[in-house]
Write a protein that holds these residues in place. Structure first.
Motif, mmCIF file in Angstrom:
data_model
loop_
_atom_site.group_PDB
_atom_site.id
_atom_site.type_symbol
_atom_site.label_atom_id
_atom_site.label_comp_id
_atom_site.label_asym_id
_atom_site.label_seq_id
_atom_site.Cartn_x
_atom_site.Cartn_y
_atom_site.Cartn_z
ATOM 1 N N VAL A 79 49.509 34.290 31.208
ATOM 2 C CA VAL A 79 49.527 35.394 30.245
ATOM 3 C C VAL A 79 49.629 34.857 28.828
ATOM 4 C CG1 VAL A 79 50.887 37.346 29.403
ATOM 5 C CG2 VAL A 79 50.427 37.109 31.842
ATOM 6 N N LYS A 80 50.526 33.921 28.622
ATOM 7 C CA LYS A 80 50.749 33.398 27.282
ATOM 8 C C LYS A 80 49.520 32.678 26.747
ATOM 9 C CE LYS A 80 53.579 33.028 23.847
ATOM 10 N NZ LYS A 80 54.079 34.232 23.179
ATOM 11 N N PRO A 86 40.999 38.322 24.326
ATOM 12 C CA PRO A 86 40.813 39.487 25.195
ATOM 13 C C PRO A 86 39.807 39.286 26.319
ATOM 14 C CG PRO A 86 40.920 40.171 22.902
ATOM 15 C CD PRO A 86 40.883 38.678 22.889
ATOM 16 N N VAL A 87 38.709 38.542 26.063
ATOM 17 C CA VAL A 87 37.702 38.377 27.109
ATOM 18 C C VAL A 87 38.279 37.596 28.289
ATOM 19 C CG1 VAL A 87 35.461 37.377 27.671
ATOM 20 C CG2 VAL A 87 35.796 38.536 25.472
ATOM 21 N N ILE A 88 38.943 36.482 28.001
ATOM 22 C CA ILE A 88 39.541 35.675 29.069
ATOM 23 C C ILE A 88 40.652 36.449 29.762
ATOM 24 C CG2 ILE A 88 40.810 33.554 29.570
ATOM 25 C CD1 ILE A 88 39.330 32.234 27.281
ATOM 26 N N PHE A 89 41.467 37.149 28.964
ATOM 27 C CA PHE A 89 42.561 37.921 29.544
ATOM 28 C C PHE A 89 42.025 39.018 30.468
ATOM 29 C CE2 PHE A 89 45.923 41.141 29.519
ATOM 30 C CZ PHE A 89 47.027 40.361 29.779
ATOM 31 N N ALA A 90 40.917 39.646 30.059
ATOM 32 C CA ALA A 90 40.328 40.705 30.881
ATOM 33 C C ALA A 90 39.768 40.159 32.189
ATOM 34 C CB ALA A 90 39.225 41.412 30.095
ATOM 35 N N LEU A 91 39.419 38.892 32.232
ATOM 36 C CA LEU A 91 38.969 38.276 33.473
ATOM 37 C C LEU A 91 40.138 37.889 34.367
ATOM 38 C CD1 LEU A 91 36.059 35.988 32.173
ATOM 39 C CD2 LEU A 91 35.844 38.096 33.501
ATOM 40 N N LEU A 92 41.165 37.316 33.751
ATOM 41 C CA LEU A 92 42.305 36.834 34.531
ATOM 42 C C LEU A 92 43.170 37.968 35.070
ATOM 43 C CD1 LEU A 92 43.524 33.731 32.467
ATOM 44 C CD2 LEU A 92 42.212 33.758 34.593
ATOM 45 N N PRO A 94 42.581 41.183 36.338
ATOM 46 C CA PRO A 94 42.288 41.729 37.676
ATOM 47 C C PRO A 94 42.293 40.664 38.762
ATOM 48 C CG PRO A 94 40.290 41.646 36.351
ATOM 49 C CD PRO A 94 41.427 41.307 35.427
ATOM 50 N N LEU A 95 41.848 39.443 38.441
ATOM 51 C CA LEU A 95 41.854 38.385 39.450
ATOM 52 C C LEU A 95 43.277 38.044 39.877
ATOM 53 C CD1 LEU A 95 39.076 35.971 38.086
ATOM 54 C CD2 LEU A 95 38.940 37.509 40.062
ATOM 55 N N GLY A 96 44.171 37.898 38.896
ATOM 56 C CA GLY A 96 45.562 37.601 39.223
ATOM 57 C C GLY A 96 46.232 38.733 39.976
ATOM 58 N N THR A 97 45.942 39.973 39.592
ATOM 59 C CA THR A 97 46.513 41.127 40.288
ATOM 60 C C THR A 97 46.063 41.158 41.738
ATOM 61 O OG1 THR A 97 46.553 42.407 38.228
ATOM 62 C CG2 THR A 97 46.665 43.633 40.299
ATOM 63 N N PHE A 98 44.763 40.970 41.967
ATOM 64 C CA PHE A 98 44.240 40.982 43.330
ATOM 65 C C PHE A 98 44.866 39.872 44.167
ATOM 66 C CE2 PHE A 98 41.188 39.557 46.530
ATOM 67 C CZ PHE A 98 40.916 40.737 47.189
#
Length: 706
Positions: A79-80, A86-92, A94-98
């Motif tokens: 996260v940090k 935002p683009v990288i965060f938006a990829l990570l 949902p992947l991390g949540t799943f």
């Protein structure tokens, strides 16, 4: 004093005290000796670690703490490192949540850790958001403070577990006996000799109580297995294991049904025998609740066996009926078997403190034995039909949608949208709807209370005690009063924002973000791989039928070689009860879902009550297990196998949604024993229960597929 004693004896007291001590320690250290600006992330880390806690012994808790800290470190670092892009965060995101939700498929312990890791990830976003609002803690210091707070709470929890290793066992057994008391009370209501009684409603009440009892049995078994392991228990551990086995036996005997209750009520309408049996059950329920209370208070345990006079009264009433009423073989056998069942239950209770040397006392755990087994469980759930997979996809899409909404509306303070989505989005529609209402109501109340406190309390460290108390109060209410828990945790986070100078600024956006997060969660549960319970009901009913067939096969085996509560038998019995509990929970969720036709709900209730009746007849056979003569045992085994095969075939039809046929080839004339002695009473019971099982099969087969 009595109220304080009851509070100290409650199962949540230790959790609240640990959290209160941990938060107080963080607040005191950061205020007097440490970096004052690290207090908010450290408090959030401690809260997240407390949410990841399980009732393990110190060894298991140490392993869990290490896994938790590793997951926390990876999530916080990710996260940090990506929150500024935002683009990288938006990829990570949902992947991390799943990945984390799917990790929970390995076991309940991993599910708890995964959920807490997701919460900590959002807390890391909130802490970073707060840092941007004016705090001096920046860079990786805030992340390290979160991990330090988690490690601090984990260390306290580990020490607590080492100093009080049996507290969790006591509370698990207390919950078990309390749930047994509730189940027995519900069972006693079936013995009302009243015509026109809504017995379907009573059966549903029994199924709900049985669901809680099965959950309590599972929790107690896991707690005992964690403390005892595979070694031979001694002393107090052996006594508590003996209590658990007695509770298992009570559950089987209380779940039994020797004769259809409506027919029994009609036959005994002018007799007080059913009232007397109901009184026996209510006395047993009272004894179980007293046992639960004594376990909680660490008071001397009295026997929960019924007074012999109560059994003698029923025995004399039965003898009087036989002398004065016309003979009715089926009813007389049912009453005799009922009394025998109660007598054997009392015998088992009186021997609860002893474990025979030759007894099979092994317990089967739910935790994976190795990392390979854990990964195999996860791979098994990577299927579009899996409820776990579907929930993981829904939550991942919901978190991504919430983040996109946050960026579109207000990037500052917007991470509460994600926090609300995470808490509200549940595996089932009914649970999500309840959580949505509770979350919105609790957040609104918490914001109003926070606004009032910010107005009343002077600025500075005077607000710290309220901050600490609200964090501890969340753990006091979160399992039973979620609306109140949401209110106090909202106050907690609002006061955290106030520490970085953004308290008033956060009130308005917090309410809006809560509403937006709730809308995102509702949209996800409605449109992303919707997992309506009605669509899964056929599969779950089929699983219950298969489990009941396996249970019947184990029972028939014991009528061949004699009664033995060995591990394979107990596993088959547990699986049958667990499968029925799953059906009951599924039906309850189904009835809360929109859009299903009324007749579909009625069909699901009929299936549930039929399965409940089937398990009751199986429990009767299990309660009266004894070795039969070789020829009788062989005949029963063959008959049972045909019924089990019929259940398996019916399961295949139910799963396919195809019409099923009645169970042919097992009529009443091929196995009814002659009435020439007491030894035949068992045979008559066996064959009567088989006929009732056939009736259950045909009831389910007659229900039209959805």
């Amino acid at each position: 004093m009595r109220r304080l004693r009851e509070l100290a004896e409650s199962d949540r007291f230790a959790d609240v005290v640990r959290v209160l001590f941990a938060l107080t320690g963080i607040a005191a250290w950061c205020t007097m000796a440490g970096p004052a600006d690290a207090i908010v992330p450290a408090l959030l880390g401690a809260i997240a670690c407390a949410l990841a806690e399980t009732d393990d012994a110190w060894r298991g808790r140490l392993r869990g703490l290490l896994v938790t800290l590793v997951c926390f470190a990876v999530a916080a670092a990710a996260v940090k490192a990506s929150i500024g892009t935002p683009v990288i965060f938006a990829l990570l995101l949902p992947l991390g949540t799943f990945a984390l939700v799917m990790l929970g498929a390995a076991s309940g312990r991993y599910a708890t850790i995964a959920t807490a890791t997701l919460i900590l990830s959002v807390y890391t976003m909130i802490a970073s958001d707060g840092a941007g609002a004016g705090a001096t803690v920046d860079g990786w210091r805030g992340t390290l403070a979160i991990l330090a707070g988690a490690a601090w709470y984990g260390s306290l929890s580990l020490l607590w577990s080492a100093l009080a290793p049996q507290r969790a066992v006591r509370h698990a057994l207390a919950r078990l006996f309390a749930s047994l008391g509730d189940l027995i009370e519900a069972k006693a209501a079936l013995f009302e000799p009243v015509r026109g009684l809504d017995r379907d409603a009573l059966d549903l009440a029994v199924s709900r109580r049985n669901l809680r009892t099965v959950e309590a049995l599972t929790a107690a078994r896991g707690t005992l297995l964690d403390r005892i392991g595979r070694r031979q228990p001694r002393g107090r551990a052996a006594a508590r294991l003996g209590m658990f086995f007695v509770a298992q036996d009570m559950h089987e005997r209380i779940s039994s049904s020797h004769y259809p209750y409506d027919e029994l009520a009609g036959a005994l309408y002018h007799s007080d025998l059913m009232f007397r049996f109901g009184r026996l059950l209510r006395l047993q329920a009272m004894a179980c609740r007293e046992r639960a209370d004594a376990i909680r208070r660490v008071a001397p345990l009295r026997s929960i066996a019924l007074p012999r006079a109560a059994l003698d009264d029923v025995r004399e009433a039965m003898a009087y009926r036989r002398r004065h009423d016309p003979p009715d073989q089926a009813v007389d056998d049912a009453l005799s078997a009922l009394l025998t069942n109660m007598q054997r239950l009392q015998e088992g209770i009186e021997d609860e403190g002893s474990l025979r040397e030759d007894a099979d006392i092994a317990l089967q755990g739910n935790e994976p034995a190795s990392l390979r087994e854990a990964l195999a469980r996860v791979r098994l759930r990577l299927d579009r039909r899996s409820m776990h997979f579907r929930h993981a996809m829904r939550l991942a899409v919901g978190m991504l949608g919430g983040y996109a909404l946050m960026l579109a509306l207000h990037p500052r303070h917007g991470y509460w949208i994600l926090l609300t989505t995470l808490f509200v989005c549940q595996p089932g529609y009914g649970a999500t709807r309840r959580r949505l209402i509770q979350r919105v109501a609790g957040t609104t109340a918490g914001l109003v209370a926070g606004w009032a406190l910010l107005r009343l309390l002077p600025p500075g460290d005077w607000r710290l005690p309220v901050l600490v108390a609200s964090g501890a109060a969340f753990f006091a209410f979160r399992l039973r009063r979620y609306t109140l828990a949401t209110g106090v945790i909202t106050l907690f986070v609002l006061l955290c924002f106030d520490r970085v100078g953004a308290g008033y600024d956060a009130i308005g956006p917090r309410l809006l973000d809560t509403l937006l997060g709730a809308v995102v969660a509702a949209a996800a549960i409605r449109w992303v791989l919707p997992d309506w319970r009605v669509r899964r009901l056929d599969d779950i009913v089929a699983d219950a039928l298969l489990a009941q067939g396996r249970y019947l096969a184990r029972i028939a085996d014991q009528y061949t070689r004699g009664k033995a509560d060995d591990l394979p038998y107990r596993i088959a019995r547990r699986d049958a009860h667990a499968a029925l509990a799953t059906v009951a929970g599924n039906v309850a969720e189904l009835l809360a879902e929109p859009g299903h036709p009324r007749d579909r709900g009625e069909r699901s209730l009929r299936r549930l009550t039929a399965l409940q009746a089937g398990l009751s007849h199986l429990s009767t056979l299990g309660a009266h297990r004894q070795r039969l003569a070789e020829a009788d045992a062989a005949a029963f085994r063959q008959r049972a196998q045909r019924i089990a095969d019929g259940f398996d075939t019916l399961a295949a039809h139910v799963r396919a949604g195809a019409p099923a046929r009645a169970l042919h080839g097992i009529d009443d004339s091929d196995a009814t024993p002659p009435d020439n002695g007491s030894s035949d009473e068992t045979l008559r019971l066996v064959h009567r229960q088989c006929r009732l099982l056939v009736r259950v099969h045909d009831r389910i087969a007659a229900i039209e597929p959805a």
